[in-house]
Write an enzyme that holds these catalytic residues in place. Structure first.
Site, PDB file in Angstrom:
ATOM      1  N   GLU A  82       0.814  -1.211   0.000  1.00 41.96           N
ATOM      2  CA  GLU A  82       0.000   0.000   0.000  1.00 41.96           C
ATOM      3  C   GLU A  82       0.853   1.269   0.000  1.00 41.96           C
ATOM      4  OE1 GLU A  82      -3.366   2.435   0.033  1.00 41.96           O
ATOM      5  OE2 GLU A  82      -3.133   0.301  -0.402  1.00 41.96           O
ATOM      6  N   ASP A  83       1.959   1.252   0.763  1.00 44.45           N
ATOM      7  CA  ASP A  83       2.688   2.501   1.021  1.00 44.45           C
ATOM      8  C   ASP A  83       4.072   2.577   0.384  1.00 44.45           C
ATOM      9  OD1 ASP A  83       0.562   3.382   2.561  1.00 44.45           O
ATOM     10  OD2 ASP A  83       1.358   2.531   4.400  1.00 44.45           O
TER      11      ASP A  83
END
Length: 737
Positions: A82-83
């Protein structure tokens, strides 16, 4: 050890896992630790700490539950996709398909995949996120465990966020993640999440209770030690039936549980007698009841305060005996008795008998069967039948939050239900089809009404009929989310059929009136205009009153000139169900009227504007439904020759008033500066809202006008009229027609 700034070293984490699972893949654990540090690189959190501190702490929390290596690796990697620039394919290549599947499950929870996300309300985002959580944890419960650890660490560092975001996250924690932690039985996390959220949402109350608990722990320690010493002598050294290996200790209850009890009992902290619970932990099941017998023989029992969760475990697998006695030093104390295995389950929940531990034959299969997972299957059933994310969240909260009662089928199967549940809730808990075809119930061998409240230990036999279907009335008394979702779906399906039938009747009449032969093929060309997928959907919208039949007709025949001009479409106020209280919302609210036939469209007559408190009558019009008139409406004279069209109806006194009633006033106002402003101010101050105003006559001295005002009932309208009559610029006020 702080969950804010302390960095868990690589060797500390790996050694901790290898300590309880010597066969864990040590190399994979080391590689995952290094990978997450490199992937997150120079990223920082709101606190200013390196971002990788967070996933490492999430992994550390999971080692408290002694989870398998793949769960720990998933925790380390759960934010990388996600990051960071990491892909799922890369994780699968480096750590295998099982870790990739788990990381994908956790990652999806962080992505709110809604169109026009900026336009969505916060509740919609929360509901959609929770919907994904239920889907993910239904495939593998470890996804939920990682998510709970993630939330626990985030709550421990929440003070670095902005106040409004802190409150939103804390409220979500209390409403969703705390009940989930309780359902899988991880008591230590549930208590900690509760207290962290409570501290954020009500800091003054938290600090007050915390100070009292700290004071009690310091000043009352000597008394607690004396109570434990006497209990120890009573249980372990009883001459006749001693339990030699029993361990006895006391623990303070959490601030949030104390605050909740203070509110429930409406008492002050000093009035609570069970702030501390004493536990007796023994070796065997038989010793539990042996210790109970010793305690009850020695101390007076407080009536109504005994619960045997050993013979009837909670849905999450929790087992223990709870009893309250007037114990040592005449103190009222709660005593919990359990075996060491039961104590481990009470503390660690599902992780205490983890199916993924080394050597488990079903390691590749998520453990989602058994009584402790019934609630998860019920959440999936609600998900299937709820139409909107918010509705799913509403029903799910009903399912998660309420205290339990335990009932039995005639075969002896245990069904856990929320307190206040009815036989209909029981029927749906057994099986959706049983609920849909329920016609009656026997409770402990006797026929009882379907709205009866079930009690602990009731045996319930559900009577069914193949030709039966859910009653709309059931929605008024069922309390489980599963039952409510199924009933609402049936009502929607039934109402859709009636909407289509009504819409078709309205359009057939309009086609004939304008000289056209009715054909549903004519609607195909306008479906895109009204954004409807099918002709039935468009007809349903017409029948429901969300689209006007004249508008649709003009779209089909854009060059048509009205041969027979008619009054604009009369708005369909509702489709009648069996009488039930109204819910909020204009234009689609079931009316709080008794005597209506289920499935019929309902209108308020524009000629007399009936409101709650008026004597009313219903007039049936073919293809149009029922129109509600006041009993003294002049229009009724035209129906005297058709008595078969009259329906005896009345307002339901037990239901909430509809919020779309309009009272019409005939007002004469002085023709002077500021008179109309005074008129609107008086109406507004008395809770009315002017929706339409028409001046019917004007002279040098007065205005005569008709005013439509949103009101609750006749009393509300009468109050407005009285206030107007007391106003100097108002000459007269009467009910208008």
């Amino acid at each position: 050890m702080s969950r804010q700034t302390k960095i868990i070293r690589q060797y500390e984490l790996v050694e901790r896992v290898m300590g309880y699972d010597p066969n864990a893949d040590e190399d994979a654990l080391n590689r995952a630790y290094v990978f997450t540090m490199k992937a997150h690189g120079s990223q920082t959190r709101a606190s200013g700490d390196p971002y990788y501190v967070h996933p490492i702490w999430v992994a550390w929390l999971l080692t408290e539950l002694k989870l398998d290596a793949n769960s720990i690796i998933t925790a380390l990697l759960h934010d990388t996709v996600e990051d960071t620039l990491t892909t799922l394919e890369e994780i699968q290549r480096l750590f295998g398909p099982e870790v990739a599947r788990l990381v994908d499950g956790v990652t999806k929870l962080s992505r709110i995949e809604l169109q026009n996300i900026g336009e969505q309300s916060e509740s919609t985002k929360q509901a959609e996120n929770f919907r994904k959580l239920v889907l993910a944890m239904s495939e593998d419960i470890r996804v939920l465990l990682v998510k709970l650890a993630d939330r626990l660490h985030n709550m421990g560092t929440i003070q670095f966020l902005k106040p409004e975001k802190r409150r939103r996250i804390a409220r979500e924690t209390l409403e969703i993640y705390v009940p989930l932690a309780e359902r899988i039985g991880i008591q230590r996390w549930k208590d900690e999440l509760e207290d962290l959220a409570f501290k954020e949402l009500n800091p003054d109350a938290y600090d007050s209770i915390r100070i009292r608990l700290d004071d009690l722990q310091s000043t009352g320690k000597a008394r607690v030690d004396r109570i434990i010493e006497e209990l120890d002598k009573t249980v372990r050294f009883n001459n006749e039936s001693a339990v030699a290996n029993a361990e006895i200790y006391g623990r303070l209850k959490s601030p949030y549980s104390i605050w909740r009890k203070m509110h429930a009992k409406n008492v002050a902290f000093e009035q609570l007698s069970d702030v501390m619970a004493f536990r007796i932990v023994v070796d065997t099941l038989g010793e539990c009841y042996q210790a109970l017998g010793i305690i009850h023989a020695r101390y007076p029992v407080v009536p109504g305060r005994f619960k045997d969760y050993i013979s009837t475990p909670k849905p999450n697998g929790y087992q223990s005996i709870h009893t309250t006695v007037i114990g040592p030093e005449k103190q009222r104390i709660e005593v919990q008795i359990r075996t060491r295995d039961m104590h481990e389950v009470a503390d660690m929940g599902v992780a205490a008998h983890w199916s993924y531990k080394q050597g488990a034959p079903e390691a590749a299969q998520p453990k989602t069967e058994g009584r402790q997972y019934r609630w998860l299957r019920e959440l999936l059933d609600i998900l299937e039948h709820a139409t909107r994310p918010e509705e799913f969240l509403e029903h799910t909260k009903l399912e998660l939050f309420q205290d339990q009662v335990f009932c039995f089928t005639p075969k002896g199967d245990l069904i856990a239900l929320p307190r206040g549940a009815t036989p209909v809730d029981f029927a749906y808990a057994v099986h959706s089809q049983v609920g849909d075809t329920c016609v009656g119930a026997k409770i402990n061998g006797r026929m009882q009404p379907l709205r009866s409240h079930l009690q602990n230990g009731d045996q319930v036999e559900v009577l069914t009929s193949k030709n039966s279907s859910p009653s709309p009335d059931w929605e008024n008394f069922v309390i489980t989310g599963k039952a409510r979702a199924r009933i609402r779906r049936f009502i929607r399906t039934q109402q859709r059929g009636e909407h289509i039938k009504l819409g078709r009747g309205l359009m057939e009449r309009l086609f004939k009136q304008e000289g056209y032969e009715y054909s549903e093929k004519a609607f195909d060309g306008v479906l895109k205009i009204y954004q409807q997928p099918s002709v039935d959907d468009l007809l349903a919208a017409i029948g429901a009153g969300t689209e006007g039949q004249r508008d649709v007709f003009n779209s089909i025949f854009p060059g048509h000139r009205n041969v027979n001009p008619v009054v604009a479409d009369e708005k369909v106020v509702a489709i009648a169900t069996k009488p039930k209280p109204a819910t909020k919302g204009r234009g689609t609210t079931p009316l709080a009227i008794r005597g209506l036939i289920p499935g019929m469209a309902v209108h308020y007559a524009r000629c007399c504007h009936p409101i709650v408190g008026d004597r009313i009558v219903g007039i049936v019009t073919t293809g149009k439904g029922v129109t509600i008139h006041t009993i003294d409406c002049e229009t009724l004279e035209s129906f005297h020759d058709s008595p078969e069209r009259w329906i005896d109806v009345s307002w339901d006194p037990d239901a909430d008033a509809p919020n779309d009633l309009v009272g019409r006033l005939s007002v004469v106002v002085a023709n002077e500066t500021g008179a109309l402003g005074t008129l609107s101010t008086v109406i507004g101050k008395n809770g009315g809202n002017i929706t339409n105003l028409k001046i019917t006559n004007r002279t040098n001295d007065y205005f005569e006008m008709l005013i439509d005002v949103d009101v609750k009932d006749v009393k509300h309208l009468t109050n407005i009229m009285a206030a107007l009559r007391a106003t100097p610029v108002i000459h007269s006020v009467e009910r208008g027609r």
